[in-house]
Motif scaffolding. Structure first.
Motif, PDB file in Angstrom:
ATOM      1  N   MET A   1       0.850  -1.169   0.000  1.00 50.16           N
ATOM      2  CA  MET A   1       0.000   0.000   0.000  1.00 50.16           C
ATOM      3  C   MET A   1       0.887   1.221   0.000  1.00 50.16           C
ATOM      4  N   THR A   2       0.557   2.140  -0.792  1.00 46.38           N
ATOM      5  CA  THR A   2       1.332   3.361  -0.784  1.00 46.38           C
ATOM      6  C   THR A   2       0.564   4.433  -0.035  1.00 46.38           C
ATOM      7  N   ARG A   3       1.288   5.399   0.476  1.00 46.45           N
ATOM      8  CA  ARG A   3       0.617   6.501   1.170  1.00 46.45           C
ATOM      9  C   ARG A   3      -0.290   7.247   0.217  1.00 46.45           C
ATOM     10  N   ARG A  49      -0.503  -9.664  12.248  1.00 50.06           N
ATOM     11  CA  ARG A  49      -0.087  -8.315  12.669  1.00 50.06           C
ATOM     12  C   ARG A  49      -0.721  -7.258  11.758  1.00 50.06           C
ATOM     13  N   ALA A  50      -0.707  -7.467  10.472  1.00 48.50           N
ATOM     14  CA  ALA A  50      -1.321  -6.520   9.533  1.00 48.50           C
ATOM     15  C   ALA A  50      -2.817  -6.407   9.795  1.00 48.50           C
ATOM     16  N   LEU A  51      -3.467  -7.531  10.049  1.00 50.22           N
ATOM     17  CA  LEU A  51      -4.908  -7.509  10.291  1.00 50.22           C
ATOM     18  C   LEU A  51      -5.262  -6.740  11.559  1.00 50.22           C
ATOM     19  N   GLN A  52      -4.350  -6.691  12.517  1.00 48.52           N
ATOM     20  CA  GLN A  52      -4.600  -5.891  13.720  1.00 48.52           C
ATOM     21  C   GLN A  52      -4.740  -4.409  13.360  1.00 48.52           C
ATOM     22  N   TYR A  53      -3.968  -3.950  12.404  1.00 43.44           N
ATOM     23  CA  TYR A  53      -4.119  -2.563  11.942  1.00 43.44           C
ATOM     24  C   TYR A  53      -5.484  -2.379  11.293  1.00 43.44           C
ATOM     25  N   CYS A  54      -5.898  -3.341  10.496  1.00 40.95           N
ATOM     26  CA  CYS A  54      -7.180  -3.240   9.790  1.00 40.95           C
ATOM     27  C   CYS A  54      -8.359  -3.178  10.761  1.00 40.95           C
ATOM     28  N   GLU A  55      -8.259  -3.891  11.887  1.00 35.91           N
ATOM     29  CA  GLU A  55      -9.361  -3.911  12.856  1.00 35.91           C
ATOM     30  C   GLU A  55      -9.676  -2.525  13.398  1.00 35.91           C
ATOM     31  N   ARG A  60     -13.386   1.439   4.881  1.00 33.28           N
ATOM     32  CA  ARG A  60     -13.894   0.199   4.286  1.00 33.28           C
ATOM     33  C   ARG A  60     -13.787   0.225   2.767  1.00 33.28           C
ATOM     34  N   ALA A  61     -13.543   1.371   2.194  1.00 34.88           N
ATOM     35  CA  ALA A  61     -13.416   1.470   0.740  1.00 34.88           C
ATOM     36  C   ALA A  61     -12.256   0.636   0.235  1.00 34.88           C
ATOM     37  N   THR A  62     -11.254   0.410   1.076  1.00 37.18           N
ATOM     38  CA  THR A  62     -10.100  -0.390   0.673  1.00 37.18           C
ATOM     39  C   THR A  62     -10.542  -1.784   0.261  1.00 37.18           C
ATOM     40  N   LEU A  63     -11.392  -2.424   1.038  1.00 38.85           N
ATOM     41  CA  LEU A  63     -11.842  -3.778   0.730  1.00 38.85           C
ATOM     42  C   LEU A  63     -12.663  -3.797  -0.554  1.00 38.85           C
ATOM     43  N   GLU A  64     -13.623  -2.914  -0.694  1.00 37.88           N
ATOM     44  CA  GLU A  64     -14.457  -2.923  -1.899  1.00 37.88           C
ATOM     45  C   GLU A  64     -13.632  -2.645  -3.148  1.00 37.88           C
ATOM     46  N   ALA A  65     -12.665  -1.752  -3.046  1.00 30.74           N
ATOM     47  CA  ALA A  65     -11.798  -1.479  -4.195  1.00 30.74           C
ATOM     48  C   ALA A  65     -10.991  -2.721  -4.556  1.00 30.74           C
ATOM     49  N   GLU A  66     -10.510  -3.416  -3.564  1.00 29.50           N
ATOM     50  CA  GLU A  66      -9.705  -4.617  -3.811  1.00 29.50           C
ATOM     51  C   GLU A  66     -10.563  -5.742  -4.396  1.00 29.50           C
ATOM     52  N   LEU A  67     -11.802  -5.852  -3.976  1.00 26.45           N
ATOM     53  CA  LEU A  67     -12.679  -6.926  -4.461  1.00 26.45           C
ATOM     54  C   LEU A  67     -13.090  -6.723  -5.918  1.00 26.45           C
ATOM     55  N   GLY A  76      -1.262  -9.933  -0.751  1.00 28.32           N
ATOM     56  CA  GLY A  76      -1.085  -9.250   0.526  1.00 28.32           C
ATOM     57  C   GLY A  76      -2.363  -9.057   1.318  1.00 28.32           C
ATOM     58  N   VAL A  77      -2.224  -8.339   2.409  1.00 25.03           N
ATOM     59  CA  VAL A  77      -3.351  -8.016   3.291  1.00 25.03           C
ATOM     60  C   VAL A  77      -3.889  -6.668   2.857  1.00 25.03           C
ATOM     61  N   ARG A  78      -5.160  -6.625   2.540  1.00 24.51           N
ATOM     62  CA  ARG A  78      -5.829  -5.386   2.143  1.00 24.51           C
ATOM     63  C   ARG A  78      -7.263  -5.425   2.632  1.00 24.51           C
ATOM     64  N   GLY A  79      -7.755  -4.316   3.101  1.00 25.52           N
ATOM     65  CA  GLY A  79      -9.149  -4.214   3.496  1.00 25.52           C
ATOM     66  C   GLY A  79      -9.551  -5.154   4.617  1.00 25.52           C
TER      67      GLY A  79
END
Length: 103
Positions: A1-3, A49-55, A60-67, A76-79
Motif C-alpha cells: 500500500m502506498t501513502r 499483525r497486519a490484520l490488527q491494523y485493519c481492525e 472500508r473502501a479499501t476492501l471494496e476497491a480490492e474486491l 497481501g493483506v488489504r481491506g
C-alpha cells in the motif's frame, strides 16, 4: 500500500497502516529481487499483525476497491482480509451471481 493510494481513499483521515512498512502487507521481496522465501509460520504472524491494523481502521473502501480486482490479482493483506480470504469471497460472489443469472 502506498501513502498516495491511502490518502486518496481517506484524504481527511489518518489511517493506521499509513506509517507501516510495505513488507508488513505484502511480505518480503521475491528471491529474484533480493528477498527470500517467507516461511509459513512467519507469513501467518505477519498477516495477523497486519490484520490488527485493519481492525482499528474505518476505511472500508479499501476492501471494496480490492474486491473489484480479479482473484488472480490479489496479493497481501488489504481491506482487513488476506489474499486467500479475498479470493474465496470473490469466488463466492461470482458463484452467487451465476446462480442468480440461472434463476
Amino acid at each position: 500500500m502506498t501513502r498516495m493510494s491511502l490518502r486518496r481513499l481517506a484524504p481527511q483521515r489518518r489511517v493506521p497502516c499509513e506509517e507501516t512498512s510495505i513488507e508488513l502487507w505484502y511480505g518480503p521481496p521475491e528471491p529474484d529481487d533480493g528477498g527470500y522465501v517467507e516461511p509459513p509460520d512467519q507469513r501467518r504472524w505477519r498477516e495477523r499483525r497486519a490484520l490488527q491494523y485493519c481492525e482499528s481502521c474505518s476505511v472500508r473502501a479499501t476492501l471494496e476497491a480490492e474486491l473489484r480486482r480479479p482473484a488472480h490479482h490479489q496479493w497481501g493483506v488489504r481491506g482487513g482480509m488476506t489474499e486467500r480470504e479475498r479470493r474465496a469471497l470473490i469466488r463466492a460472489r461470482l458463484r452467487a451471481q451465476a446462480d442468480q443469472a440461472v434463476s
